[in-house]
Design a protein around this motif. Structure first.
Motif, mmCIF file in Angstrom:
data_model
loop_
_atom_site.group_PDB
_atom_site.id
_atom_site.type_symbol
_atom_site.label_atom_id
_atom_site.label_comp_id
_atom_site.label_asym_id
_atom_site.label_seq_id
_atom_site.Cartn_x
_atom_site.Cartn_y
_atom_site.Cartn_z
ATOM 1 N N LYS A 86 0.837 -1.178 0.000
ATOM 2 C CA LYS A 86 0.000 0.000 0.000
ATOM 3 C C LYS A 86 0.882 1.243 0.000
ATOM 4 C CE LYS A 86 -1.006 2.031 3.873
ATOM 5 N NZ LYS A 86 0.166 2.526 4.608
ATOM 6 N N HIS A 134 -0.971 -5.207 5.878
ATOM 7 C CA HIS A 134 -0.373 -6.014 6.945
ATOM 8 C C HIS A 134 -1.289 -6.174 8.155
ATOM 9 C CE1 HIS A 134 0.925 -2.164 8.716
ATOM 10 N NE2 HIS A 134 1.143 -2.814 9.832
ATOM 11 N N TYR A 135 -2.342 -5.347 8.264
ATOM 12 C CA TYR A 135 -3.263 -5.553 9.382
ATOM 13 C C TYR A 135 -3.954 -6.915 9.286
ATOM 14 C CZ TYR A 135 -2.831 -1.554 12.349
ATOM 15 O OH TYR A 135 -2.343 -0.672 13.273
ATOM 16 N N LYS A 151 -2.098 -9.630 11.103
ATOM 17 C CA LYS A 151 -1.982 -9.583 12.565
ATOM 18 C C LYS A 151 -2.845 -10.681 13.164
ATOM 19 C CE LYS A 151 -1.015 -4.624 12.825
ATOM 20 N NZ LYS A 151 0.319 -4.504 13.419
ATOM 21 N N GLU A 205 -0.996 5.689 17.450
ATOM 22 C CA GLU A 205 0.462 5.511 17.492
ATOM 23 C C GLU A 205 1.084 6.645 18.280
ATOM 24 O OE1 GLU A 205 2.268 3.968 13.664
ATOM 25 O OE2 GLU A 205 0.660 5.224 12.909
ATOM 26 N N ARG A 262 9.555 10.062 7.453
ATOM 27 C CA ARG A 262 8.774 9.738 6.250
ATOM 28 C C ARG A 262 7.949 10.938 5.803
ATOM 29 N NH1 ARG A 262 4.811 6.094 7.969
ATOM 30 N NH2 ARG A 262 4.486 5.024 6.010
ATOM 31 N N TYR A 315 6.599 11.491 2.123
ATOM 32 C CA TYR A 315 5.471 10.611 1.763
ATOM 33 C C TYR A 315 4.239 11.006 2.572
ATOM 34 C CZ TYR A 315 2.265 6.858 2.948
ATOM 35 O OH TYR A 315 1.124 6.162 3.238
ATOM 36 N N ASP A 344 -3.348 6.927 4.706
ATOM 37 C CA ASP A 344 -2.289 6.075 5.244
ATOM 38 C C ASP A 344 -2.845 4.928 6.092
ATOM 39 O OD1 ASP A 344 0.577 5.575 5.659
ATOM 40 O OD2 ASP A 344 0.215 6.170 7.746
ATOM 41 N N MET A 345 -3.910 5.167 6.811
ATOM 42 C CA MET A 345 -4.395 4.156 7.767
ATOM 43 C C MET A 345 -5.862 3.763 7.593
ATOM 44 S SD MET A 345 -1.871 3.362 9.888
ATOM 45 C CE MET A 345 -2.653 2.618 11.322
ATOM 46 N N HIS A 390 -6.112 -0.117 6.335
ATOM 47 C CA HIS A 390 -6.092 -0.951 7.542
ATOM 48 C C HIS A 390 -7.416 -0.920 8.311
ATOM 49 C CE1 HIS A 390 -1.928 -1.135 6.591
ATOM 50 N NE2 HIS A 390 -1.542 -0.040 7.209
ATOM 51 N N LYS A 421 -1.259 9.906 14.684
ATOM 52 C CA LYS A 421 0.159 9.872 15.050
ATOM 53 C C LYS A 421 0.320 10.686 16.338
ATOM 54 C CE LYS A 421 1.946 8.034 11.202
ATOM 55 N NZ LYS A 421 2.470 6.663 11.240
ATOM 56 N N LYS A 427 0.459 3.745 22.147
ATOM 57 C CA LYS A 427 0.407 2.885 20.966
ATOM 58 C C LYS A 427 -0.630 1.822 21.270
ATOM 59 C CE LYS A 427 2.189 0.283 17.418
ATOM 60 N NZ LYS A 427 2.234 0.677 16.033
ATOM 61 N N SER A 451 -3.883 -0.529 19.204
ATOM 62 C CA SER A 451 -4.894 -0.785 18.182
ATOM 63 C C SER A 451 -5.914 -1.719 18.795
ATOM 64 C CB SER A 451 -4.286 -1.458 16.961
ATOM 65 O OG SER A 451 -3.349 -0.597 16.357
ATOM 66 N N GLN A 506 -3.041 -4.846 19.299
ATOM 67 C CA GLN A 506 -1.672 -4.659 19.775
ATOM 68 C C GLN A 506 -1.614 -3.473 20.713
ATOM 69 O OE1 GLN A 506 0.022 -3.960 15.902
ATOM 70 N NE2 GLN A 506 -0.223 -1.785 16.067
HETATM 71 C C1 BG6 Z 1 1.661 1.660 7.893
HETATM 72 C C2 BG6 Z 1 1.601 3.157 7.814
HETATM 73 O O1 BG6 Z 1 0.879 1.091 6.880
HETATM 74 O O2 BG6 Z 1 1.187 1.227 9.156
HETATM 75 C C3 BG6 Z 1 2.420 3.766 8.937
HETATM 76 O O3 BG6 Z 1 2.075 3.616 6.570
HETATM 77 C C4 BG6 Z 1 2.012 3.210 10.270
HETATM 78 O O4 BG6 Z 1 2.292 5.190 8.931
HETATM 79 C C5 BG6 Z 1 1.957 1.687 10.248
HETATM 80 O O5 BG6 Z 1 2.967 3.640 11.227
HETATM 81 C C6 BG6 Z 1 1.332 1.154 11.521
HETATM 82 O O6 BG6 Z 1 1.483 -0.226 11.589
HETATM 83 P P1 BG6 Z 1 1.444 -0.991 12.978
HETATM 84 O O7 BG6 Z 1 1.554 -2.426 12.581
HETATM 85 O O8 BG6 Z 1 2.597 -0.498 13.779
HETATM 86 O O9 BG6 Z 1 0.128 -0.647 13.610
#
Ligand code: BG6
Length: 487
Positions: free
Chosen positions: A147, A177-178, A181, A215, A222, A225, A234-235, A239, A339, A344, A346, A374
């Motif tokens: 992504k 990647h979510y 998890k 987060e 970054r 970007y 981004d999220m 995700h 951010k 941190k 989720s 997490q």
């Molecule tokens: C990424 C984003 O896809 O996911 C990042 O681009 C973000 O900005 C990250 O920090 C968060 O992933 P995780 O696994 O740490 O929740």
């Protein structure tokens, strides 16, 4: 069991993602005996590095991102033997391709090849075109797209068309990647293996749902970007909407990829559109200003970006989404991500409706199910029990039924990429995103971005290290709801 022997060819191999996630994930799978010794990991990037120089970088990445207890010198050395490097500009049809071609030609033609694109998404189409004209797309080749797939529906379509000219849809693995998890996959187990939850999983019993990905980090170098992207792209578009799909979907007919993806797509289609005129009602966007963490001063977003920066990019988003379906009616799904927040974390919070009547001196609190993605993966159900303190009446006290998975199963929880990278080799697309899902997600996100770009909702501010702008509390308070940390 080990997967079949493969060649993993990574474009963007000197980048942060490769070092931080891909190499460590492949190391763990190698260590656990799932990667055959004759497999190869071929990094490509523009930098003119020798194989040894790249292996040295890979070694450093392992030392930085693999837990010291999990890093065995001998295993690491054998793993690094699998690593190759080719200096190549994948987007240019230039003279650097022969080196990759001849390296790949050293292996049997029917070996599984994975082309992992971790470059700027605008280059995906061009790289695939070059792979194809160089004759490198074999029947056993797959491509992985990181992504973000585009910045809106139009650009996503262009990328998907470009890649789709050279790879059939079932060989295209769009990674989120979510979905890798453990607790996100656990949602499927929790919901569809335990009737006790699924029977209550609708507007009949649920008052509202929150999905948070908070987060503490800022933009971490970054900036270029992130500043073009912002938290929604981004999220949320990827995700959080994927998590929302798994929370809200109807039971799939099976665990087959398309069975699951069809159900997710139905959710995305049922998302109530938020028109540009309505962004002030249903969304809150914010950007962090300077804040405090103990004695430490945390910089603002503009300071993180660098000298004299100006920006309207959101680093925080909260949205009241609704899924218009028989199951969900108008149950609010509050999505938020930011951010530089206080923690941190989720998590998914399922807030059940309160008891209709109380026979106790105090009103029982409504049950709440918290699914922690997490850190500390787990599930907590809050219940009302009898307060053991002797009194003359039966009073209530809240208690938690709690499973902390890592403790309960005494096992290491793998990083999301470990599972996903080998799923590509196995050719299993169940945890990857189909093209129509990406499109449906952009179709919902685009009008919100449009409303913001026309300033139809103010850009709020919040101090770094806090839980976000006050307006996000107001978004819930209107319906008598609260964010989890305020409960
Ligand atoms: C990424 C984003 O896809 O996911 C990042 O681009 C973000 O900005 C990250 O920090 C968060 O992933 P995780 O696994 O740490 O929740």
């Amino acid at each position: 069991p080990p997967v079949d022997t493969f060649d993993y060819i990574v474009f963007g191999a000197t980048g942060d993602l490769t070092m931080r996630k891909l190499l460590p994930a492949l190391y763990y799978r190698y260590r656990d005996g799932q990667v055959p010794d004759d497999s190869r990991i071929i990094g490509t990037a523009r930098s003119p590095l020798s194989r040894e120089e790249y292996q040295a970088r890979a070694e450093k990445a392992l030392k930085t991102f693999v837990k010291p207890d999990d890093l065995n010198d001998d295993t690491a050395r054998r793993f690094l033997d699998l690593v190759h490097y080719v200096s190549l500009n994948g987007a240019e049809a230039d003279s650097t391709w022969p080196a990759l071609k001849s390296l790949l030609a050293d292996a049997p033609a029917d070996r599984i090849r994975v082309y992992y694109l971790a470059t700027a998404p605008g280059l995906y189409g061009q790289i695939c075109e070059n792979l194809s004209t160089q004759g490198l797309v074999t029947p056993q080749s797959r491509v992985v797209l990181e992504k973000p797939i585009g910045t809106d529906l139009t650009s996503a379509d262009a990328i998907n068309d470009g890649v789709g000219k050279h790879f059939p849809e079932n060989h295209i693995f769009r990674i989120d990647h979510y979905l890798g998890k453990e607790t996100v996959q656990n949602l499927i187990a929790l919901r569809f293996a335990n009737p006790v939850f699924e029977r209550l999983w609708s507007s009949d019993a649920i008052e509202y749902i929150q999905i948070t990905a908070a987060e503490t980090v800022g933009v971490e170098g970054r900036g270029p970007y992130y500043d073009k992207s912002g938290a929604l792209r981004d999220m949320i578009q990827n995700h959080l909407l994927q998590v929302l799909c798994l929370v809200a979907m109807d039971p799939p007919g099976s665990l087959e990829a398309d069975s699951l993806r069809n159900e997710k797509l139905k959710v995305l289609h049922a998302l109530r559109p938020i028109a540009p005129e309505d962004v002030a009602t249903y969304t809150v966007r914010g950007q962090y200003t300077r804040g405090k963490e103990g004695d430490k001063t945390l910089p603002s977003y503009l300071e993180d970006l660098g000298q004299d920066a100006t920006s309207n990019t959101e680093t925080y988003v909260a949205i009241r989404a609704e899924i218009h379906s028989w199951r969900w009616g108008t149950v609010p799904f509050y999505l938020r991500s930011g951010k530089r927040m206080a923690e941190k974390c989720s998590e998914i919070v399922i807030q059940f409706k309160a008891a209709p009547w109380s026979i106790f001196p105090t009103r029982p609190e409504a049950n709440r199910l918290v699914i922690r993605i997490q850190p500390d993966e787990g599930v907590t159900l809050s219940v009302s029990t009898k307060d053991p303190t002797p009194t003359d009446s039966l009073s209530l006290r809240r208690a938690d039924i709690n499973i902390a998975f890592e403790k309960a199963f005494s096992t290491r929880y793998p990083d999301a990429y470990e599972r996903l990278l080998l799923d590509v080799v196995r050719g299993d697309p169940v945890l990857f995103i189909r093209r129509d899902e990406v499109e449906a997600a952009w179709r919902w996100a685009d009008p919100i971005l449009k409303g913001w770009s026309e300033n139809k909702a103010p850009l709020e501010s919040y101090p770094a290290g806090s839980w976000g702008p006050a307006a996000a509390n107001a978004l819930l308070a209107r319906s008598g709801h609260r964010w989890h940390e305020d409960m």
